[in-house]
Structures are given as C-alpha cells and as structure tokens.
Enzyme design. Structure first.
Site, PDB file in Angstrom:
ATOM      1  N   TYR A 198    -167.690 -88.902 -65.735  1.00 27.50           N
ATOM      2  CA  TYR A 198    -167.540 -90.364 -65.612  1.00 27.50           C
ATOM      3  C   TYR A 198    -166.209 -90.821 -66.205  1.00 27.50           C
ATOM      4  CZ  TYR A 198    -169.426 -95.123 -65.131  1.00 27.50           C
ATOM      5  OH  TYR A 198    -169.636 -96.443 -64.770  1.00 27.50           O
ATOM      6  N   LYS A 244    -166.019 -99.089 -68.802  1.00 26.57           N
ATOM      7  CA  LYS A 244    -167.332 -99.730 -69.024  1.00 26.57           C
ATOM      8  C   LYS A 244    -167.536-100.059 -70.510  1.00 26.57           C
ATOM      9  CE  LYS A 244    -168.987 -99.772 -64.765  1.00 26.57           C
ATOM     10  NZ  LYS A 244    -169.163-101.025 -64.009  1.00 26.57           N
TER      11      LYS A 244
HETATM   12  C1  LIG Z   1    -171.346 -88.655 -63.648  1.00 23.36           C
HETATM   13  C2  LIG Z   1    -172.018 -90.005 -63.589  1.00 23.36           C
HETATM   14  C3  LIG Z   1    -173.035 -90.030 -62.461  1.00 23.36           C
HETATM   15  C4  LIG Z   1    -173.724 -91.392 -62.410  1.00 23.36           C
HETATM   16  C5  LIG Z   1    -172.760 -92.475 -61.989  1.00 23.36           C
HETATM   17  C6  LIG Z   1    -173.508 -93.800 -61.755  1.00 23.36           C
HETATM   18  C7  LIG Z   1    -172.510 -94.777 -61.225  1.00 23.36           C
HETATM   19  C8  LIG Z   1    -172.328 -94.907 -59.851  1.00 23.36           C
HETATM   20  C9  LIG Z   1    -171.398 -95.814 -59.343  1.00 23.36           C
HETATM   21  C10 LIG Z   1    -170.645 -96.566 -60.227  1.00 23.36           C
HETATM   22  O1  LIG Z   1    -169.700 -97.484 -59.768  1.00 23.36           O
HETATM   23  C11 LIG Z   1    -168.438 -97.009 -59.452  1.00 23.36           C
HETATM   24  C12 LIG Z   1    -167.563 -97.910 -58.859  1.00 23.36           C
HETATM   25  C13 LIG Z   1    -166.304 -97.485 -58.451  1.00 23.36           C
HETATM   26  C14 LIG Z   1    -165.946 -96.168 -58.659  1.00 23.36           C
HETATM   27  O2  LIG Z   1    -164.691 -95.752 -58.247  1.00 23.36           O
HETATM   28  C15 LIG Z   1    -164.588 -95.190 -56.998  1.00 23.36           C
HETATM   29  C16 LIG Z   1    -165.680 -95.095 -56.132  1.00 23.36           C
HETATM   30  C17 LIG Z   1    -165.466 -94.503 -54.874  1.00 23.36           C
HETATM   31  C18 LIG Z   1    -164.210 -94.054 -54.529  1.00 23.36           C
HETATM   32  C19 LIG Z   1    -163.193 -94.188 -55.461  1.00 23.36           C
HETATM   33  O3  LIG Z   1    -161.958 -93.754 -55.139  1.00 23.36           O
HETATM   34  N1  LIG Z   1    -163.383 -94.751 -56.662  1.00 23.36           N
HETATM   35  C20 LIG Z   1    -166.807 -95.270 -59.263  1.00 23.36           C
HETATM   36  C21 LIG Z   1    -168.079 -95.700 -59.668  1.00 23.36           C
HETATM   37  C22 LIG Z   1    -170.813 -96.440 -61.598  1.00 23.36           C
HETATM   38  O4  LIG Z   1    -170.047 -97.207 -62.410  1.00 23.36           O
HETATM   39  C23 LIG Z   1    -171.751 -95.539 -62.117  1.00 23.36           C
END
Ligand SMILES: CCCCCCc1ccc(Oc2ccc(Oc3cccc(O)n3)cc2)c(O)c1
Length: 258
Positions: free
Chosen positions: A159, A166
C-alpha cells in the site's frame, strides 16, 4: 427516529462506476431520500457517471459536474456552481484518491518526490481544499465523510505511498473537525475493508489481501459497498450528531487483529 436525510442535499465526489464505494454511498443516500449532486474527475468518467445516475428514478435532472481536485480554481468554481443552483448543501462524500501504480507495489523506499506529492495532493489535500470551498455554503448540522484504509494506520504490504497519504488524510479529518465543529459541521472517515473496485486493481497483490481477510477477519467475510454506504448514511444523518473527528472501520473487524 428515522435516518432523516430526506431533506438534505449531499455532494458525492468520486463515482467511477457501479462498483465504486462512492456509488454504494450514493445509493444508500438516494434510497433514504437525499437529493444528490455528483462530481467526477476527467472527461472519460462523465459518460459512465451520467449513465449510472440516469438509471436512478428522477436521476435525469440530477446535477453531474466535473471537478478536478488538483485545481483550486476548479474546486471553487464547482462549489460556486452548486451554491448558485441549489443554495446551501448538507453534506459531502469525498471518495477521491490516486497514486502512481508503480508505487503501489514492492518497497515503499522506491517512492519518488513527484509520486509522493501527487498521492498527497489528490488523496489528502483535496479534502482540505473541498472543505475550505464548501464551508460557507454548508448548513448547520452539515457532515463531511471521506474514505480511508487500514494501511494509513499501520503497514500493509504494497500500500506504500497511499498509506502515507491516508495517514495524512486521517490527521486532516481531525484538524478539520476541530475547525468546523463550532460551525456545526462534522468531519469523519470510514475505513473500508478490501473491496474489489476499479481503484483496487492498482494495488499490488490485492487478491492476496482479500484471501487473508476472509480467513482471519472476525466476521470471516468481505464487506460490501452497500455496507459502507449504510455507515455513510448514518454519518450524514442526525443519528451521528455527536460524532466528529472519528474513523469508523467497516471491515468485518479486521483492524482489531495484530
Ligand atoms: C495492499 C492493500 C490491499 C487493499 C487495498 C484496499 C484499497 C483499495 C482501493 C483504494 O483506493 C485507491 C485509489 C487509487 C489508487 O491509485 C490507483 C488506482 C488504480 C490505478 C492507479 O494508477 N492508481 C489506489 C487505491 C484504497 O485506498 C485501498
């Protein structure tokens, strides 16, 4: 006492598609009778959000407008537009975050300055910028809700830079709650379990985390967008009128485990 949001106007920021947590929040609020306004980032999102909203009864005249939260002028314009069209609002669901995919796997150490600032800008500062733009157009009893994840409180492998963003978001919730409390505006976060959304695809080994979650979480099951939506409905309703600066975990209890 019912949840009493049927006369409230709430801005939902960050619906991408029907699997978005923001859409779970929107449908919970909609079913409780709230009037909704949607903002999205990026032209390519418009069509999807518009189609989703049009599918709601009376959705045809629901306001769906762009808001790129990396631009202060765009945030100001977006909320001035809303103010002009709808007057004061009662709530904002901030469901916006972004980090570069290459920095959501492997070692946190390989985060670069640009990626770090991008994640902070979109995933953390945007809440403060939105609160700043909206505070004078929020009714007494207003409520701001944002989304966070356990990786902001403790290390969750991969993460990385989003975890640090966050942590910044969660601290911002408390400082904003302190500033806006005297105006009767509450600020809280929901820490959701690992829900399979479009964004989740960007985080390394997401499926591995979901498996561990199901095996170990006290409720032994995933959580859904609808369950997060119900908690958001509570946070937008007078039932939570004594709660501000709080982070509520909707994660089957996973956060209590070492
Ligand atoms: C290893 C942790 C697994 C659980 C993650 C749960 C989660 C899932 C989605 C979450 O929201 C985001 C939002 C944007 C983000 O950045 C991205 C997403 C897709 C493509 C990219 O280039 N960036 C990553 C996570 C988030 O903050 C937390």
């Amino acid at each position: 006492m019912n949840v009493n949001v049927d006369n409230k106007t709430i801005v939902v920021m960050g619906v991408a598609n029907k699997r978005s947590i923001a859409w779970g929040i929107a449908t919970a609020l909609y079913q409780a009778g709230a009037r909704l306004i949607f903002t999205y980032a990026g032209e390519r999102m418009e069509k999807g959000v518009r189609e989703l909203v049009d599918g709601l009864e009376g959705g045809k005249d629901t306001y769906v407008i762009p808001c790129d939260v990396t631009s202060d002028t765009e945030i100001e314009k977006c909320f001035a537009d809303i103010r002009e069209k709808y007057g004061k609002i009662d709530g904002i669901a901030h469901c916006i975050a972004f980090a570069n995919k290459e920095e959501l796997k492997g070692e946190y150490l390989n985060t670069n300055r640009e990626g770090f600032l991008l994640a902070q800008n979109i995933s953390a500062y945007s809440l403060t910028a939105v609160a700043k733009a909206a505070r004078d157009m929020m009714n007494e009893g207003g409520s701001i809700v944002t989304l966070t994840y356990l990786g902001g409180e403790r290390v969750v492998q991969n993460y990385n830079v989003m975890g640090v963003a966050k942590a910044s978001l969660e601290a911002s919730v408390k400082y904003l709650a302190n500033d806006l409390g005297p105006s009767g505006i509450r600020v809280n976060s929901i820490s959701a379990g690992a829900i399979r959304t479009l964004s989740a695809k960007g985080v390394g080994d997401f499926n591995a985390i979901r498996k561990v979650f199901e095996e170990r979480a006290p409720l032994r099951r995933q959580v859904t967008q609808e369950e997060v939506g119900d908690t958001a409905l509570f946070l937008f309703s007078p039932l939570s009128r004594g709660i501000t600066g709080e982070n509520i975990h909707v994660d089957s209890g996973f956060h209590i485990l070492s």
